[in-house]
Design an enzyme around this catalytic site. Sequence first.
Site, PDB file in Angstrom:
ATOM      1  N   CYS A 116      68.512 -72.060  38.645  1.00  0.00           N
ATOM      2  CA  CYS A 116      69.387 -71.501  37.608  1.00  0.00           C
ATOM      3  C   CYS A 116      68.730 -71.474  36.229  1.00  0.00           C
ATOM      4  CB  CYS A 116      70.697 -72.274  37.555  1.00  0.00           C
ATOM      5  SG  CYS A 116      71.568 -72.214  39.119  1.00  0.00           S
ATOM      6  N   HIS A 256      74.602 -71.427  31.048  1.00  0.00           N
ATOM      7  CA  HIS A 256      74.607 -71.108  32.476  1.00  0.00           C
ATOM      8  C   HIS A 256      76.025 -71.258  33.041  1.00  0.00           C
ATOM      9  CE1 HIS A 256      73.646 -70.822  36.614  1.00  0.00           C
ATOM     10  NE2 HIS A 256      73.862 -72.091  36.884  1.00  0.00           N
ATOM     11  N   ASN A 287      78.831 -68.107  39.983  1.00  0.00           N
ATOM     12  CA  ASN A 287      77.488 -68.548  39.597  1.00  0.00           C
ATOM     13  C   ASN A 287      76.465 -67.596  40.230  1.00  0.00           C
ATOM     14  OD1 ASN A 287      75.041 -69.823  39.265  1.00  0.00           O
ATOM     15  ND2 ASN A 287      75.752 -71.848  39.893  1.00  0.00           N
TER      16      ASN A 287
END
Length: 332
Positions: A116, A256, A287
């Site tokens: 990520c 994020h 996500n």
Amino acid sequence: MSKITAAITAVGAYVPEDVLTNKMLEEMVDTNDEWITSRTGIKERRILKDPKKGTSYLAIQAAKEILRKTNLDPEEIDLIIMATATPDMPVASTGVHVATQIGATNAFSYDLQAACSGFLYGMSTASAYIESGRYKKVIVIGADKMSSIIDYTDRTTCIIFGDGAGAVLMEPNTEGLGLQDEILRSDSIGRASLKIEAGGSLTPPTEETVAKKLHFVRQDGKTVFKFAVSNMAGVSEKIMKRNDLTNEDVNWLVAHQANKRIIDATANRMGLNDENKVLMNIQRYGNTTSATLPLLLSDYEKNFKKGDNLIFASFGGGFTWGAAYLKWAYNS
Ligand code: UT7
């Protein structure tokens, strides 16, 4: 001669049309909309259903949007950094295919895997090339087809992830705009907590690894959550202090999108009490791993003003994490 900084000069993004809602997931696993919404903030995600299309497809659409918006001749691009945890195939590089497909025939390209945090690390690399004067037009892409590595019988992961792509063009700036500072970190203490166990050199694919579902992503959510909160919030607070930024000075938090509670905790630690400053699209996309940060930039681009102070923050598998301080370079 004034100092050269690396600025974002254009943004592009792409998400597939097919929507996977919490209600639909209720039919697939033992979960419910209330649990998912309250524990993560996610309402729906996008899924690239076409089995013949991989991450490169998503990335190409995002990069093409930049070309459309800027009228940039793709032959002028020097480098494309492709951040992804789900390359089309382990070898050959997905970025190379993307570059060729968009006509960037004078560019070189490679994949960067930092889960990520891939996009944030990619921005750092692009900036270093630009600041040194070595390259002038660098595209950083964050794209992931997470649905290709999700076990849709595992309720602890299938509710979280979605597919998408975002991209930025970075160019030299002599007005002091663009990337100002960054803190990037990693620690393999997280290796066991978030992983795809098989398919690499340590545990190559076999019939057994397939039968045991070792090619899907698994995570110990609680552990990842704990590290995400303390590390992402920690570096975000530190980068503010180091640059003498108060909560008033920060215009936008670009964090994020893994879990709304992690983003809220980070904003809290930074003293950002104005929730309008905290960019959020997790409710629509879930996500998307490498794509969350550039997808936020794309969704909120019209709100940014030249000179605005953006703090980027990320946390991901590995573990990898970091924060960056960037001054926005244009009005759209
Ligand atoms: O981007 C990469 C980084 N990843 C992250 O940052 C993810 C970080 N972790 C998280 O976001 C959270 O840990 C999750 C959203 C994954 C899970 O939330 P949690 O509040 O940590 O839940 P939990 O794992 O502690 O589970 C609580 C309960 C458990 O039941 P018991 O044992 O208390 O009876 C789970 O079995 O919730 C249960 N549960 C679910 N219930 C309904 C777990 N998943 C689900 C589900 N629906 N999908």
